[in-house]
Design a protein around this motif. Sequence first.
Motif, short mmCIF file in Angstrom:
data_model
loop_
_atom_site.label_atom_id
_atom_site.label_comp_id
_atom_site.label_asym_id
_atom_site.label_seq_id
_atom_site.Cartn_x
_atom_site.Cartn_y
_atom_site.Cartn_z
N CYS A 196 16.93 -30.49 5.51
CA CYS A 196 16.43 -30.76 4.23
C CYS A 196 15.36 -31.67 4.27
O CYS A 196 14.48 -31.52 3.26
N GLY A 220 22.47 -30.74 -0.17
CA GLY A 220 23.11 -31.57 -0.70
C GLY A 220 24.65 -31.88 -0.90
O GLY A 220 25.30 -32.88 -0.83
N VAL A 221 24.99 -30.71 -1.32
CA VAL A 221 26.45 -30.63 -1.56
C VAL A 221 27.22 -30.79 -0.43
O VAL A 221 28.29 -31.37 -0.27
N CYS A 223 17.49 -27.31 -1.07
CA CYS A 223 18.30 -28.49 -0.50
C CYS A 223 19.50 -28.65 -1.32
O CYS A 223 20.29 -29.21 -0.84
N VAL A 224 19.79 -27.65 -2.22
CA VAL A 224 20.84 -28.04 -3.14
C VAL A 224 22.32 -27.63 -2.39
O VAL A 224 23.30 -28.43 -2.41
N ALA A 281 17.29 -21.59 1.58
CA ALA A 281 18.40 -22.33 0.91
C ALA A 281 19.55 -21.93 1.90
O ALA A 281 20.46 -22.66 2.06
N PHE A 312 15.11 -27.19 -4.83
CA PHE A 312 16.20 -26.28 -5.17
C PHE A 312 16.91 -25.86 -3.71
O PHE A 312 18.14 -25.63 -3.80
#
Length: 390
Positions: free
Chosen positions: A343, A374-375, A370-371, A325, A368
């Motif tokens: 990602c 992603g943001v 990749c959150v 992450a 999760f």
Amino acid sequence: MTIFQIPGLILWLVVVPFCMGLLFMPLFAEHLRRPGAAFVSGYILFFTLLELVGIPVVLFHIYHGLTIFIRWFVPVVSVLSIAGVGVALWEKKNGRGLSFEGARRLVESSTEEKIVMVLFFILIGFQLYMSFTRASFDGDDAYYGVQALIAQQVDTLYRVNPYTGRSAPLDVRHALALFPVWEAFLGRMCGIHATIISHSVVPLILIPLTYVLYFQIGKALFGGKKGQLPMFMVLIALWQIFGNISIYTTETFFLTRTWQGKSFAGNFVIPAVLWIFLSLFTSYKKVDEDVLYAPKGMKNLGRWAERPQPENAHMGKKGLWLLLACLNLAGGASSSLAILLSCMMTMGFGFLFAVRERKFGIFIKAGFTCVPGGVYVLLYLALTHGIFVP
């Protein structure tokens, strides 16, 4: 650069990242609690914090951007470094400290393996010597190198056009990739010109860091066949030296454009994703030099012994997911494209891992991780399409 500035470089390029990497060691399985893994993990965390602290400063502070960044960044990394040392001492007290098995294996290895490792270190030394004494110039230096210099001397981040030297609106295309800010930070903290940092200093740390990462990949690939690891490292070193078949290969970037974020993306971020997933795919736990526990469904594979796995055979998965992450955000320091690639690789490998283990939850965990990336991507799209104007 004088000899009195070298301790500062060692502190910020070696000591601080390594100490921060120690924070991950209690979360890793025993076979990953090695100095090399701590060093790689520390740099991933370092660049994650660079993005978390640096992006708000870039977006909301027009003037004195580097000064404000340093004011926040230095205390954060200092506290985490001290915490890493504290965690390492606590783990050592409880008999779970760093393992230096690799050094022991090198001492006990055969003469042939030692000769191959000496050859590898000679190749590394040659690359470092050529990078330091024959630093090449690239057209992109007119942007990336000058951005670091502007940050250091003008004290503003992505608010000056590097081609003209005039004030300009925020460069939204590059504003989230803070690799030049890291180089300006090193220059300010060590009192060295940003151009010298970029061309002469950064290769001396990023080249060995990349090989430390490949060493971790080699250990994951070869498992108990440690004798093949020296040959793997020599092959990688030769590949890097003779990979200049065009100006676009990662090998060309690695040795001639080491100080640019695109080089870091191709030579560290992407291989780091591979390393983490190779470690995740390893569902067996090494007990000693010769006995391995077989993954589920694998039988009669010679040295593999299928038997009930120990309770901590799957230990370390949480630490690797957390590190992944962090990596999916840290890659943004090098290039916005690196976030997208890492990602995509995470979801692809996560799918394969889920199929292999027959556990859909693994694919969810990959999602999760990749959150943060992603943001980052959503913020980048908002900036480049004028949805968000700082």
